[in-house]
Design an enzyme around this catalytic site. Structure first.
Site, mmCIF file in Angstrom:
data_model
loop_
_atom_site.group_PDB
_atom_site.id
_atom_site.type_symbol
_atom_site.label_atom_id
_atom_site.label_comp_id
_atom_site.label_asym_id
_atom_site.label_seq_id
_atom_site.Cartn_x
_atom_site.Cartn_y
_atom_site.Cartn_z
ATOM 1 N N HIS A 176 3.141 3.434 -8.838
ATOM 2 C CA HIS A 176 2.930 2.015 -9.122
ATOM 3 C C HIS A 176 4.181 1.379 -9.730
ATOM 4 C CE1 HIS A 176 -1.155 2.100 -7.877
ATOM 5 N NE2 HIS A 176 -1.575 2.884 -8.843
ATOM 6 N N ASP A 202 0.833 -1.209 0.000
ATOM 7 C CA ASP A 202 0.000 0.000 0.000
ATOM 8 C C ASP A 202 0.865 1.256 0.000
ATOM 9 O OD1 ASP A 202 -2.376 1.408 0.027
ATOM 10 O OD2 ASP A 202 -2.546 1.406 2.209
ATOM 11 N N LEU A 212 11.597 -20.068 -2.671
ATOM 12 C CA LEU A 212 10.462 -19.309 -2.149
ATOM 13 C C LEU A 212 9.267 -19.385 -3.091
ATOM 14 C CD1 LEU A 212 10.371 -15.899 -0.455
ATOM 15 C CD2 LEU A 212 9.182 -16.091 -2.637
#
Length: 255
Positions: free
Chosen positions: A51, A34, A145
């Site tokens: 962004h 965020d 991962l």
């Protein structure tokens, strides 16, 4: 028990991975990415600038999480509610996702990352859907991962779709109502089999879950920071893990 803690980074404090207990690294970390728009606005730039900076941050944090020994990282990229944003912003975000894959897929593959997109993909552009599917296929044999990227994701939608699938299996005689348990429901979730969140991180100063991983966060530890996502660094991630390691996790019991 879920703990809420707002932690603001102390820039003067030296943070390093050496401070972590390697035997107590959270297995599954979730991040609500965020603050991209606010970060850009403070700099007099359009939201698209934020962004793109956020996408660069994600690349660095995925590598950092892998280096620190985190097994699963789930990030909130685009929610079911984000369609309410201006069409120009939504279109830019979708293009940015495609660009991210094209530019960073090789490096993620070199780090042995296994990529998985979660959410309702049916609303996305077919070209983007195909790009997601191809990326997953290219990295499906990696053993490092696991990176879950939530796109057109909503926690309530996920649970609704899980219930629909369970109801269908009951209707087809593949499942009996009496056999439905928490473990059964978990198998129908997007994140299965790695559902339970150990640490939930939210940058950007807001303190809410925003319809993210509602089932999975039942006993997650929460960590907040005023830093916006583009400002998030490996040191910030280490700071969050240090806070996690300083807590006593009782899961409703006593120690």
């Amino acid at each position: 028990m879920i703990h809420f803690l707002h932690k603001k980074r102390n820039a003067s404090a030296a943070i390093s991975a050496d401070m972590l207990d390697p035997n107590n690294i959270p297995h599954h970390v979730a991040i609500i990415m965020d603050g991209n728009g606010r970060w850009a606005k403070r700099r007099g730039m359009p939201r698209s600038y934020g962004h793109r900076a956020g996408a660069d941050t994600l690349k660095r944090i995925v590598v950092a999480a892998s280096d620190l020994g985190i097994n699963v990282l789930t990030v909130y990229a685009f929610s079911t509610e984000n369609w309410k944003r201006p069409d120009t912003e939504v279109s830019y975000i979708m293009k940015l996702m495609n660009d991210y894959l094209r530019k960073n897929l090789l490096e993620l593959d070199e780090h042995n990352v296994k990529l998985h997109f979660i959410g309702d993909m049916s609303r996305l552009n077919p070209v983007l859907q195909e790009a997601f599917q191809q990326a997953e296929a290219d990295m499906q044999h990696n053993t490092g991962l696991t990176l879950n990227v939530a796109v057109n994701y909503g926690g309530r939608l996920e649970l609704t779709q899980a219930m629909q699938k369970i109801a269908k299996d009951v209707q087809n005689g593949q499942l009996q109502p009496a056999d439905i348990t928490e473990q059964t429901i978990s198998k129908y979730l997007y994140t299965a089999p790695e559902n339970d969140i150990d640490l939930m991180i939210r940058p950007g100063a807001d303190k809410r879950v925003s319809n993210f991983l509602l089932w999975q966060m039942a006993y997650a530890e929460f960590w907040y920071t005023d830093l916006c996502w583009p400002e998030f660094t490996k040191e910030t991630l280490i700071e969050a893990i240090l806070a996690f390691q300083g807590r006593e996790r009782r899961f409703g019991g006593l120690k």
